[in-house]
Design a protein around this motif. Structure first.
Motif, PDB file in Angstrom:
ATOM      1  N   LEU A 106       0.823  -1.214   0.000  1.00  0.00           N
ATOM      2  CA  LEU A 106       0.000   0.000   0.000  1.00  0.00           C
ATOM      3  C   LEU A 106       0.858   1.266   0.000  1.00  0.00           C
ATOM      4  CD1 LEU A 106      -2.996  -0.993   2.305  1.00  0.00           C
ATOM      5  CD2 LEU A 106      -3.039  -0.573  -0.158  1.00  0.00           C
ATOM      6  N   PRO A 107       1.801   1.430   0.948  1.00  0.00           N
ATOM      7  CA  PRO A 107       2.658   2.631   0.879  1.00  0.00           C
ATOM      8  C   PRO A 107       3.616   2.600  -0.314  1.00  0.00           C
ATOM      9  CG  PRO A 107       3.325   1.203   2.699  1.00  0.00           C
ATOM     10  CD  PRO A 107       2.037   0.666   2.185  1.00  0.00           C
ATOM     11  N   ALA A 108       4.013   1.404  -0.759  1.00  0.00           N
ATOM     12  CA  ALA A 108       4.904   1.313  -1.918  1.00  0.00           C
ATOM     13  C   ALA A 108       4.197   1.812  -3.175  1.00  0.00           C
ATOM     14  CB  ALA A 108       5.370  -0.124  -2.103  1.00  0.00           C
ATOM     15  N   GLU A 109       2.943   1.428  -3.351  1.00  0.00           N
ATOM     16  CA  GLU A 109       2.172   1.883  -4.512  1.00  0.00           C
ATOM     17  C   GLU A 109       1.913   3.377  -4.452  1.00  0.00           C
ATOM     18  OE1 GLU A 109      -0.302  -2.205  -5.589  1.00  0.00           O
ATOM     19  OE2 GLU A 109      -1.241  -0.698  -4.331  1.00  0.00           O
ATOM     20  N   THR A 110       1.698   3.883  -3.245  1.00  0.00           N
ATOM     21  CA  THR A 110       1.511   5.329  -3.080  1.00  0.00           C
ATOM     22  C   THR A 110       2.777   6.078  -3.489  1.00  0.00           C
ATOM     23  OG1 THR A 110      -0.065   4.993  -1.274  1.00  0.00           O
ATOM     24  CG2 THR A 110       0.974   7.159  -1.432  1.00  0.00           C
ATOM     25  N   ALA A 111       3.930   5.555  -3.073  1.00  0.00           N
ATOM     26  CA  ALA A 111       5.200   6.200  -3.411  1.00  0.00           C
ATOM     27  C   ALA A 111       5.454   6.161  -4.918  1.00  0.00           C
ATOM     28  CB  ALA A 111       6.341   5.518  -2.662  1.00  0.00           C
ATOM     29  N   LEU A 112       5.186   5.034  -5.536  1.00  0.00           N
ATOM     30  CA  LEU A 112       5.441   4.881  -6.968  1.00  0.00           C
ATOM     31  C   LEU A 112       4.390   5.586  -7.819  1.00  0.00           C
ATOM     32  CD1 LEU A 112       7.278   3.477  -9.099  1.00  0.00           C
ATOM     33  CD2 LEU A 112       5.689   1.534  -9.020  1.00  0.00           C
ATOM     34  N   GLY A 113       3.168   5.620  -7.313  1.00  0.00           N
ATOM     35  CA  GLY A 113       2.081   6.220  -8.081  1.00  0.00           C
ATOM     36  C   GLY A 113       1.433   5.263  -9.055  1.00  0.00           C
ATOM     37  N   HIS A 114       1.744   3.968  -8.927  1.00  0.00           N
ATOM     38  CA  HIS A 114       1.189   2.942  -9.818  1.00  0.00           C
ATOM     39  C   HIS A 114       1.021   1.642  -9.042  1.00  0.00           C
ATOM     40  CE1 HIS A 114       1.552   5.165 -13.644  1.00  0.00           C
ATOM     41  NE2 HIS A 114       2.620   5.707 -13.080  1.00  0.00           N
ATOM     42  N   PRO A 115       0.098   0.780  -9.460  1.00  0.00           N
ATOM     43  CA  PRO A 115      -0.064  -0.519  -8.806  1.00  0.00           C
ATOM     44  C   PRO A 115       1.192  -1.362  -8.939  1.00  0.00           C
ATOM     45  CG  PRO A 115      -1.961  -0.027 -10.204  1.00  0.00           C
ATOM     46  CD  PRO A 115      -0.913   0.993 -10.524  1.00  0.00           C
ATOM     47  N   ILE A 116       1.423  -2.217  -7.958  1.00  0.00           N
ATOM     48  CA  ILE A 116       2.569  -3.127  -7.981  1.00  0.00           C
ATOM     49  C   ILE A 116       2.045  -4.557  -7.952  1.00  0.00           C
ATOM     50  CG2 ILE A 116       4.628  -3.925  -6.749  1.00  0.00           C
ATOM     51  CD1 ILE A 116       4.907  -1.075  -5.629  1.00  0.00           C
ATOM     52  N   GLU A 117       2.425  -5.339  -8.959  1.00  0.00           N
ATOM     53  CA  GLU A 117       2.035  -6.742  -9.024  1.00  0.00           C
ATOM     54  C   GLU A 117       3.072  -7.593  -8.288  1.00  0.00           C
ATOM     55  OE1 GLU A 117       1.451  -7.991 -13.109  1.00  0.00           O
ATOM     56  OE2 GLU A 117       1.261  -5.888 -13.709  1.00  0.00           O
ATOM     57  N   MET A 364     -10.957  -9.345 -17.864  1.00  0.00           N
ATOM     58  CA  MET A 364     -11.077 -10.231 -16.710  1.00  0.00           C
ATOM     59  C   MET A 364     -12.443 -10.907 -16.668  1.00  0.00           C
ATOM     60  SD  MET A 364      -9.868 -11.658 -13.989  1.00  0.00           S
ATOM     61  CE  MET A 364      -8.341 -10.826 -13.551  1.00  0.00           C
ATOM     62  N   LEU A 365     -13.502 -10.164 -16.962  1.00  0.00           N
ATOM     63  CA  LEU A 365     -14.847 -10.748 -16.963  1.00  0.00           C
ATOM     64  C   LEU A 365     -14.950 -11.832 -18.039  1.00  0.00           C
ATOM     65  CD1 LEU A 365     -17.741 -10.778 -15.898  1.00  0.00           C
ATOM     66  CD2 LEU A 365     -18.286  -8.963 -17.540  1.00  0.00           C
ATOM     67  N   HIS A 366     -14.388 -11.577 -19.194  1.00  0.00           N
ATOM     68  CA  HIS A 366     -14.413 -12.575 -20.273  1.00  0.00           C
ATOM     69  C   HIS A 366     -13.713 -13.858 -19.838  1.00  0.00           C
ATOM     70  CE1 HIS A 366     -13.967 -14.454 -24.182  1.00  0.00           C
ATOM     71  NE2 HIS A 366     -12.654 -14.475 -24.009  1.00  0.00           N
ATOM     72  N   TRP A 367     -12.527 -13.726 -19.234  1.00  0.00           N
ATOM     73  CA  TRP A 367     -11.798 -14.922 -18.792  1.00  0.00           C
ATOM     74  C   TRP A 367     -12.572 -15.677 -17.717  1.00  0.00           C
ATOM     75  CZ3 TRP A 367      -6.974 -11.387 -18.310  1.00  0.00           C
ATOM     76  CH2 TRP A 367      -6.349 -11.270 -19.564  1.00  0.00           C
ATOM     77  N   GLN A 402      -1.949 -11.111  -7.423  1.00  0.00           N
ATOM     78  CA  GLN A 402      -3.171 -10.355  -7.130  1.00  0.00           C
ATOM     79  C   GLN A 402      -4.254 -10.645  -8.147  1.00  0.00           C
ATOM     80  OE1 GLN A 402       0.005  -8.941  -7.273  1.00  0.00           O
ATOM     81  NE2 GLN A 402       0.047  -7.032  -6.088  1.00  0.00           N
ATOM     82  N   GLU A 403      -3.868 -10.771  -9.430  1.00  0.00           N
ATOM     83  CA  GLU A 403      -4.857 -11.082 -10.464  1.00  0.00           C
ATOM     84  C   GLU A 403      -5.466 -12.457 -10.242  1.00  0.00           C
ATOM     85  OE1 GLU A 403      -3.484  -8.650 -14.449  1.00  0.00           O
ATOM     86  OE2 GLU A 403      -2.342 -10.439 -13.889  1.00  0.00           O
ATOM     87  N   GLN A 404      -4.644 -13.424  -9.858  1.00  0.00           N
ATOM     88  CA  GLN A 404      -5.187 -14.764  -9.592  1.00  0.00           C
ATOM     89  C   GLN A 404      -6.097 -14.748  -8.375  1.00  0.00           C
ATOM     90  OE1 GLN A 404      -1.335 -17.312 -11.030  1.00  0.00           O
ATOM     91  NE2 GLN A 404      -2.998 -18.484 -10.118  1.00  0.00           N
ATOM     92  N   ALA A 405      -5.747 -13.960  -7.370  1.00  0.00           N
ATOM     93  CA  ALA A 405      -6.612 -13.840  -6.196  1.00  0.00           C
ATOM     94  C   ALA A 405      -7.941 -13.192  -6.570  1.00  0.00           C
ATOM     95  CB  ALA A 405      -5.913 -13.023  -5.106  1.00  0.00           C
ATOM     96  N   GLN A 406      -7.893 -12.183  -7.441  1.00  0.00           N
ATOM     97  CA  GLN A 406      -9.119 -11.542  -7.915  1.00  0.00           C
ATOM     98  C   GLN A 406      -9.968 -12.529  -8.706  1.00  0.00           C
ATOM     99  OE1 GLN A 406      -8.635  -8.680 -11.097  1.00  0.00           O
ATOM    100  NE2 GLN A 406     -10.324  -7.418 -10.342  1.00  0.00           N
ATOM    101  N   PHE A 407      -9.330 -13.269  -9.583  1.00  0.00           N
ATOM    102  CA  PHE A 407      -9.992 -14.285 -10.399  1.00  0.00           C
ATOM    103  C   PHE A 407     -10.693 -15.300  -9.491  1.00  0.00           C
ATOM    104  CE2 PHE A 407      -9.037 -15.843 -14.937  1.00  0.00           C
ATOM    105  CZ  PHE A 407     -10.270 -16.471 -15.039  1.00  0.00           C
ATOM    106  N   ALA A 408      -9.954 -15.798  -8.499  1.00  0.00           N
ATOM    107  CA  ALA A 408     -10.505 -16.793  -7.578  1.00  0.00           C
ATOM    108  C   ALA A 408     -11.672 -16.232  -6.789  1.00  0.00           C
ATOM    109  CB  ALA A 408      -9.408 -17.275  -6.626  1.00  0.00           C
ATOM    110  N   CYS A 409     -11.578 -14.970  -6.403  1.00  0.00           N
ATOM    111  CA  CYS A 409     -12.650 -14.323  -5.648  1.00  0.00           C
ATOM    112  C   CYS A 409     -13.938 -14.271  -6.467  1.00  0.00           C
ATOM    113  CB  CYS A 409     -12.219 -12.925  -5.232  1.00  0.00           C
ATOM    114  SG  CYS A 409     -13.468 -12.004  -4.309  1.00  0.00           S
ATOM    115  N   ILE A 410     -13.812 -13.917  -7.736  1.00  0.00           N
ATOM    116  CA  ILE A 410     -14.996 -13.835  -8.602  1.00  0.00           C
ATOM    117  C   ILE A 410     -15.621 -15.213  -8.790  1.00  0.00           C
ATOM    118  CG2 ILE A 410     -15.812 -13.260 -10.925  1.00  0.00           C
ATOM    119  CD1 ILE A 410     -13.611 -11.085 -10.994  1.00  0.00           C
ATOM    120  N   LEU A 411     -14.785 -16.219  -9.043  1.00  0.00           N
ATOM    121  CA  LEU A 411     -15.322 -17.572  -9.218  1.00  0.00           C
ATOM    122  C   LEU A 411     -15.950 -18.094  -7.922  1.00  0.00           C
ATOM    123  CD1 LEU A 411     -12.943 -19.573 -11.560  1.00  0.00           C
ATOM    124  CD2 LEU A 411     -14.722 -17.936 -12.099  1.00  0.00           C
TER     125      LEU A 411
END
Length: 513
Positions: A106-117, A364-367, A402-411
C-alpha cells in the motif's frame, strides 16, 4: 465478448515503462515504441537489498522499508505523467515472502504512483526468459537461462520466445550469503556445506532439465554480470563464464577468507557483501548441469516486462493463452462458456459507464466467464469453491498473484451466497471492480441456468454507485418462473456485495409512441 488488452493501442512514439522491485536491486526502464520496436531511453537502478531486511517472521526491517519507499518515490517522479496502462511494476521473491504483503504494498504503490504486481517464481522466470530472448539473436535451438537474484534463482529452458520449462528456487545471492557466510567469513567447510545444500535443491528438477537438453547456457541479472565482469577483468576468461574461470574465482574467495579481504578486478563495492553467495550458487549450478561455459546477457526481467506489455497491447496476451489451456485441461463446456461470456459482455457494455469499468476489467470478466465452471471437474457440489481453489493455486503464465486472487474471488462468489471475506482480502484498489464483475457474472450465469440455446430477450441494464437496474420485456418473467424466482433470491445475495438489484419491466417504446 469484445476483448482488448489496454484501453488504447500503443502507438508509434508512445513511452512505456517497467519497474522491477527485486530482492537485491530496484530497476526502472523506460522505452519508446517506434517503428515496431522498443528503444530504451532511460534506466534507473538502486541497490536496496530488500532481502537483507526480511525477518524470520515475515516482516521487513524498518530501514529497508524506508529505503524502498524512498527509491520508489524517485521512480515515481520519473513516471509522472505516464498513463496507468503504460506502466507495469512487479515485485518478486522478498515481497512474496512477506507475512502481510499489503502492509508493504500500500505505501509502496503510493510512493510509486502505480499498482505493484506480485508475481510467482515461475511467472518471474517466464518474464526473465522473455527479456533474455529479445536481447539475443533469434534461434530455433533450445537455451538454458539462469537468473540469480537476491532471494531466488530462476531456471528456464526455452526456444525462440517461448519458455518450455520454468523453475524457481529459494536461493539467491543475499539469502545464500546470509545463510552460509553471515559473518563474512569464507571457509572450505562453509563452501562445501553451501554446495551440498544447494545441490539438494537443484536435484528437484536437475535430471529432467538435463534430459530436455540445450545448446547454449545464458546467465542473466546483476549477479551473473558481476561474476562475468570479474573473471574477464582478471583474465581468467575471454568470453562469458567458463568452468575453469569459476573454479579460479572460487579459490580466490577461499584465499581471501572473508568479504573484508576481497579485492578483485571488476568487483564493484556494492557487490562485495553478496558475491560469495552468488558464486556459491553458480558453482553448484555448473556442477549439477555439467556446464562448460555460460554466456552473460545484458537483458533481464525488466525488459521482459516491456515486451509482455507490448504483447498485451498487440493482442498476443499470454494470459488468454493460459485461460484457453486451462479450459481445455479441465474439460469446460465451450457452448455454455460462450453463452455466459456473450451475455456477460452485453451486460458489461451497459454497466461500464455507470461503474467506471475499463478494458482490463472487460478482459477479466471474459476470462472468468470462459472458465466459471472449472470446478465441475472436481464435483458439482460446491463447484464454485473448487473452481476458486484451482484458480488461486494454478501456475498461470501472465497473471500476477493479485490477479489470480481476484480471479478466484470472482469464481468463489459467482453462485450461491457471495463470500464477502475473500473480497475484503483483496488489495483495496481491486475490491470495487471485483465486486462489480462478480455481480455481472452472477447475472449472466443465472440467465443461462437452463444451458439451452434459447435466445434471451432484449435486456437493459443501468448502474450507479451501488445499484443495478435490470429491465426485461413485459411478460417474459411470467413465462420463465424459475428465472423470476432466481432473480428474487439474487436481490438478497447481491446485498452481500453491497449492491442493490432492481428488476423491472422494460417499456415497449414503439408501442408507447
Amino acid at each position: 465478448m469484445k476483448k482488448s488488452g489496454f484501453p488504447d493501442e500503443i502507438q508509434d512514439g508512445d513511452l512505456i515503462a517497467a519497474a522491477d522491485i527485486g530482492s537485491n536491486s530496484f530497476h526502472l526502464v523506460v522505452a519508446r515504441y517506434t517503428h515496431g520496436e522498443l528503444r530504451v531511453i532511460d534506466r534507473l537502478r538502486e541497490s536496496i537489498r530488500l532481502a537483507a531486511g526480511l525477518r524470520k517472521d515475515g516482516t521487513l526491517a524498518r530501514d529497508k522499508r524506508e529505503a524502498a519507499f524512498a527509491c520508489l518515490s524517485r521512480f515515481g517522479q520519473r513516471l509522472a505523467g505516464f498513463e496507468a496502462s503504460r506502466v507495469r511494476a512487479v515485485a518478486t521473491n522478498t515481497v512474496r515472502q512477506l507475512s502481510t504483503p499489503q502492509a508493504f504494498l500500500l505505501p509502496a504503490e503510493t510512493a510509486l504512483g502505480h499498482p505493484i504486481e506480485v508475481v510467482s517464481g515461475r511467472e518471474e522466470a517466464r518474464l526473465i526468459y522473455l527479456g533474455v530472448a529479445h536481447g539475443l539473436p533469434l534461434t530455433d535451438e533450445k537455451r538454458l537461462v539462469v537468473d540469480i537474484g537476491g532471494g531466488s534463482t530462476e531456471f528456464i529452458i526455452g526456444r525462440g520466445y517461448e519458455a518450455l520449462e520454468r523453475e524457481s528456487l529459494q536461493v539467491g545471492c543475499i539469502a545464500s550469503t546470509l545463510r552460509f557466510f553471515e559473518d563474512g567469513k569464507i571457509t572450505s567447510r562453509r563452501w562445501k556445506q553451501a554446495q551440498s545444500e544447494i545441490a539438494v535443491e537443484l536435484q528437484q528438477f536437475g535430471a529432467h532439465y538435463r534430459e530436455r537438453g540445450w545448446s547454449e547456457a545464458i546467465g542473466s541479472s546483476g549477479t551473473m554480470k558481476a561474476i562475468g565482469g570479474i573473471v574477464q577483468a582478471s583474465g581468467w576468461s575471454d568470453q562469458g563464464i567458463t568452468a575453469e574461470s569459476l573454479a579460479t574465482l572460487r579459490e580466490a574467495l577461499l584465499r581471501a577468507g572473508s568479504t573484508e579481504q576481497l579485492s578483485l578486478p571488476g568487483l564493484s563495492s556494492d557487490r562485495v557483501g553478496v558475491i560469495a553467495g552468488g558464486v556459491a550458487i553458480l558453482d553448484a549450478i555448473f556442477t549439477t548441469f555439467d556446464l562448460a561455459r555460460m554466456n552473460v546477457c545484458e537483458t533481464a526481467m525488466r525488459e521482459g516486462l516491456l515486451y509482455d506489455m507490448l504483447g498485451r497491447a498487440l493482442h498476443t496476451d499470454s494470459r488468454g493463452t493460459s485461460i484457453g489451456a486451462l479450459a481445455e485441461r479441465y474439460g469446460i463446456d465451450p457452448a455454455q462458456a460462450n453463452r455466459v461470456s456473450d451475455t456477460a459482455g452485453q451486460l458489461f457494455e451497459q454497466a461500464a459507464s455507470g461503474w467506471s469499468l475499463d478494458a482490463q476489467a472487460q478482459e477479466m470478466l471474459h476470462w472468468c466467464a470462459q472458465v466459471h465452471e472449472i470446478g465441475l471437474a472436481i464435483a458439482h457440489s460446491q463447484h464454485h469453491v473448487h473452481g476458486a481453489y484451482i484458480m488461486a493455486n494454478s501456475d498461470l503464465a501472465g497473471f500476477s498473484r493479485q490477479e489470480q486472487a481476484q480471479f478466484a474471488c470472482i469464481l468463489r462468489s459467482h453462485r450461491r451466497r457471495p463470500d464477502a471475506d475473500t473480497l475484503r482480502n483483496l488489495p483495496p484498489r481491486m475490491q470495487p471492480v471485483t465486486q462489480r464483475l462478480t455481480a455481472l457474472l452472477r447475472l449472466a450465469t443465472l440467465l443461462h441456468r437452463a444451458r439451452s440455446d434459447e435466445q434471451l430477450p432484449p435486456i437493459r441494464l443501468s448502474t450507479n454507485e451501488s445499484q443495478m437496474i435490470l429491465e426485461l420485456p413485459s411478460g417474459w418473467l411470467e413465462n420463465h418462473p424459475l428465472t423470476r424466482i432466481d432473480l428474487e433470491q439474487e436481490r438478497d445475495h447481491l446485498k452481500q456485495l453491497g449492491i442493490k438489484l432492481v428488476v423491472g419491466k422494460a417499456v415497449n417504446r414503439s408501442a408507447a409512441a
